[in-house]
Design a protein around this motif. Structure first.
Motif, PDB file in Angstrom:
ATOM      1  N   CYS A  13      32.141  32.756  44.450  1.00  0.00           N
ATOM      2  CA  CYS A  13      32.633  32.782  43.091  1.00  0.00           C
ATOM      3  C   CYS A  13      33.419  31.524  42.751  1.00  0.00           C
ATOM      4  O   CYS A  13      33.243  30.906  41.726  1.00  0.00           O
ATOM      5  CB  CYS A  13      33.500  34.026  43.006  1.00  0.00           C
ATOM      6  SG  CYS A  13      34.490  34.174  41.581  1.00  0.00           S
ATOM      7  N   HIS A 445      38.624  28.535  36.596  1.00  0.00           N
ATOM      8  CA  HIS A 445      37.724  29.677  36.749  1.00  0.00           C
ATOM      9  C   HIS A 445      38.465  30.877  37.345  1.00  0.00           C
ATOM     10  O   HIS A 445      38.413  31.979  36.807  1.00  0.00           O
ATOM     11  CB  HIS A 445      36.554  29.229  37.634  1.00  0.00           C
ATOM     12  CG  HIS A 445      35.591  30.300  38.028  1.00  0.00           C
ATOM     13  ND1 HIS A 445      34.254  30.258  37.695  1.00  0.00           N
ATOM     14  CD2 HIS A 445      35.739  31.444  38.746  1.00  0.00           C
ATOM     15  CE1 HIS A 445      33.642  31.328  38.181  1.00  0.00           C
ATOM     16  NE2 HIS A 445      34.518  32.059  38.837  1.00  0.00           N
ATOM     17  N   GLU A 446      39.198  30.602  38.452  1.00  0.00           N
ATOM     18  CA  GLU A 446      39.845  31.693  39.184  1.00  0.00           C
ATOM     19  C   GLU A 446      41.128  32.194  38.526  1.00  0.00           C
ATOM     20  O   GLU A 446      41.327  33.393  38.389  1.00  0.00           O
ATOM     21  CB  GLU A 446      40.192  31.243  40.610  1.00  0.00           C
ATOM     22  CG  GLU A 446      38.994  31.056  41.514  1.00  0.00           C
ATOM     23  CD  GLU A 446      38.266  32.353  41.789  1.00  0.00           C
ATOM     24  OE1 GLU A 446      38.907  33.413  41.826  1.00  0.00           O
ATOM     25  OE2 GLU A 446      37.037  32.304  41.944  1.00  0.00           O
ATOM     26  N   GLU A 473      30.503  35.702  35.750  1.00  0.00           N
ATOM     27  CA  GLU A 473      30.678  34.374  36.353  1.00  0.00           C
ATOM     28  C   GLU A 473      30.482  33.281  35.315  1.00  0.00           C
ATOM     29  O   GLU A 473      31.178  32.263  35.316  1.00  0.00           O
ATOM     30  CB  GLU A 473      29.720  34.177  37.534  1.00  0.00           C
ATOM     31  CG  GLU A 473      30.029  35.051  38.746  1.00  0.00           C
ATOM     32  CD  GLU A 473      31.473  34.963  39.199  1.00  0.00           C
ATOM     33  OE1 GLU A 473      32.067  33.870  39.139  1.00  0.00           O
ATOM     34  OE2 GLU A 473      32.031  36.009  39.582  1.00  0.00           O
TER      35      GLU A 473
HETATM   36 ZN    ZN Z   1      34.173  33.941  39.752  1.00  0.00          ZN
END
Ligand code: ZN
Length: 672
Positions: A13, A445-446, A473
């Motif tokens: 991810c 993103h995280e 995602e």
């Molecule tokens: Zn992710």
């Protein structure tokens, strides 16, 4: 759970990075690439920041890394009953044999031994199939005899090494076979799959809200009296020689722990190693998960169950690490400004969160890798594994910054970027800003992307079904792509200037449109959610920007390249798609998700695919990588007190493995 690197592209991810396309930010003479053999490339990692730790911290790390290396033999034995015996014989020949060392037999034996070291046994670390020796049995027998290996031992291991029908796979997951009997890993002895399943089924209490992880610290054996029993791995049971030494080292480390809670973690772990009690293990993981204040942290124990076909038995592993304060400061800056990012995001205000909280993902620096994390390793770890402990007490999730960095730096010399980037100025752009903006995109993103936005009231969170994870995602990636170009990041001091983001835009588009196809077999579609998400974003923006020629696919000398003509317009497209993807998610629009994913994220242009595979193959890159550890030395005064701990990076792969076999030989050759 661990996140691992698949072939070249990070599989998790966290990593939306282009395959191997990240680059250098400053001059650096450290040698990241080391030797290559079979399908393996050895790398080195740098323990940045170790020198500036206090003596107390260095001493703590010193004892913990000793403990990390001391469990190596456990894993060899867990991976196969004969592994320690085979390693012993091979090492004797490798060091003592007096014959022609240039002969093809000896050269092949050297490669075989290097693979056995790498895999902690005779089966491939990833594919699990048994290695085929490139040397003859008669050569091996004669060489082993000449260096004094016992004849009975030679007779015992030869069939295991040379008969392809014996112990074919370390872990066999083929449906319809007895997975326990057909797996060569050493977690069961004399029991069938049915007997093992019955044994553990009888232990389970379905009404227990806090079930222990039955079977995680033992071998299951049908004893001579025909009764099936667990032989537990404790300081008085199986592997006691290794575990006692580990316990001693943990006790030496304990006075240097960073706080009283961390001492309590060590005490619980020692208690678990001593008693083998699984409730104690759960108590230990709860203490460990809550102990987040110290700079230094470690994993030491029976951890991951990928090596057991039934998923019960845990392989031994260890990592010692400390927080990367610079990288962690970056994620904290983003977290502190989470509300600003939410309020300015290009999505419909109805889908924004009124109150958003950023997540501080911890970035760590690995100091040593041991057991099942060495030499092949994870780049992210999320522990503990017990479901109820995670639910009620939380877990620690980390990315290992210096290992990711080493993969990136090593890829620098691979020729990958030069082959696939369109021109020298783009290569230079990616070299200058690639690592930095890639890390930043991952952080966005995280820390912010996944946590942003909200569902409309009444929308079922599972309404996107099979398309859910690809859309999720894509949402997080787009959040990162949109904001990595924002002047706010320059203002926050996270990017150096207004052009840095272009490196991330280029590698993202190149990866999504072309280079991630190196991981797909010819004729296949894209299946994996992260890859679908990248293809979706890249192809959607390419199509939508076509009229204005925002992104072009250019043919030059028979090769295809991505060319970005208008970076500002590409940012607007990322913003538009983020708004649409957020709408799909917030409204639970299944058909909308299906259309986007199927139209842009799944199909592969076979002609371009073939071209990319051919170009990639010509680069001749090793598909698997692993790390040589640094070497720590304790400097002592005349009373034996540690006055300093030094670290060096110059040990050769074979020298390291031979030293480990000598200094950390903790188990006898036979552990039955
Ligand atoms: Zn992710």
């Amino acid at each position: 759970m661990k996140s691992i690197l698949h072939i070249m592209t990070l599989s998790i991810c966290m990593a939306a990075t282009a395959a191997g396309a990240s680059a250098q930010t400053k001059a650096d003479t450290f040698q990241y690439n080391d030797e290559r053999f079979a399908d393996l490339q050895m790398l080195r990692y740098k323990v940045e920041g170790f020198e500036s730790l206090t003596l107390r911290q260095k001493t703590f790390i010193y004892y913990l890394q000793e403990a990390a290396l001391t469990g190596r033999d456990i894993l060899f034995d867990q991976n196969g009953r004969y592994n320690l015996r085979i390693r012993h014989a091979l090492e004797r020949i490798y060091t003592d044999w007096q014959g022609d060392r240039q002969s093809s037999d000896f050269q092949a034996l050297s490669v075989y031994l290097k693979r056995v070291w790498f895999s902690n046994g005779i089966h491939h670390h990833y594919g699990c199939e048994k290695f085929v020796p490139g040397f003859s049995e008669s050569f091996f027998r004669e060489a082993a005899r000449s260096v004094g290996v016992a004849p009975t031992l030679i007779d015992e291991i030869c069939p295991v090494m040379f008969d392809p029908s014996l112990m074919q796979k370390r872990v066999n997951l083929a449906e319809g076979q007895d997975l326990v009997l057909t797996s060569a890993s050493n977690y069961y002895r004399g029991v069938t799959q049915q007997e093992a399943e019955d044994f553990y089924q009888a232990m389970k209490d379905p009404s227990d809200p806090h079930p222990v992880m039955f079977g995680m610290n033992s071998r299951l054996v049908k004893d001579a009296d025909g009764v099936v029993r667990e032989h537990r791995w404790t300081t008085t049971g199986l592997y006691h020689q290794a575990l006692s030494r580990i316990v001693n080292l943990l006790r030496l480390a304990r006075p240097y722990a960073e706080d009283a809670d961390q001492q309590a973690v060590i005490d619980k772990l020692v208690e678990f190693y001593t008693t083998g009690d699984l409730h104690t293990f759960d108590e230990y993981t709860i203490l460990w998960a809550a102990n987040t204040a110290p700079l230094i942290d470690f994993v030491n124990g029976f951890t991951e169950c990928y090596g057991d076909p039934l998923g019960l038995k845990c392989s031994w592993e260890s990592i010692v690490n400390f927080k990367d304060l610079d990288a962690t400061r970056r994620t904290e800056t983003l977290s502190q400004n989470a509300q600003w990012f939410e309020d300015h995001s290009p999505v419909d205000p109805r889908f924004r969160k009124e109150q958003v909280k950023g997540i501080s993902a911890k970035v760590i620096t690995a100091a040593i890798l041991g057991g099942d994390l060495y030499p092949s390793t994870a780049i992210g770890i999320n522990l503990p594994n017990s479901d109820w402990v995670r639910r009620e007490h939380g877990s620690k999730s980390v990315t290992i910054g210096n290992l990711t960095d080493a993969y990136n730096k090593a890829a620098r010399g691979s020729g990958f970027l030069e082959e696939f980037a369109i021109d020298p100025s783009t290569v230079a752009l990616v070299r200058q800003y690639g690592d930095l903006t890639d890390d930043l995109h991952t952080d966005l993103h995280e820390c912010l992307g996944h946590g942003s936005g909200r569902l409309l009231p009444g929308v079922d969170p599972d309404s996107l079904k099979a398309y859910g994870s690809t859309i999720e995602e894509a949402r997080a990636d787009l959040f990162g792509l949109y904001y990595v170009a924002d002047p706010k990041l320059v203002e926050l001091g996270l990017t150096p200037d207004a052009d840095a983001y272009k490196a991330q835009y280029y590698t993202y588009m190149m990866n999504g449109l072309m280079t991630q196809l190196v991981r797909i077999q010819p004729g296949n579609n894209i299946e994996e959610a992260h890859m679908r998400n990248r293809a979706l974003i890249a192809h959607w923006c390419y199509e939508q920007g076509r009229a204005d020629n925002v992104v072009e696919m250019v043919r030059r000398d028979g090769k295809t390249y991505v060319q970005i003509n208008d970076y500002a317009a590409l940012r607007r497209l990322f913003g538009l798609l983020l708004a649409e993807i957020q709408r799909v998610k917030s409204e639970g629009d299944y058909l909308g998700a299906q259309t986007l994913v199927e139209q842009y994220g799944v199909r592969v242009d076979p002609e371009l695919h073939r071209e990319v595979l051919d170009r990639y193959q010509r680069l001749d890159l090793a598909p698997y990588k692993g790390f040589i550890n640094p070497v720590y030395t304790a400097v002592r005064d005349q009373q034996g007190h540690i006055t300093d701990v030094t670290v060096r990076y110059d040990e050769a792969y074979d020298a390291q493995m031979l030293r480990y076999s000598r200094d950390y030989e903790t188990l006898p050759l036979v552990n039955d």
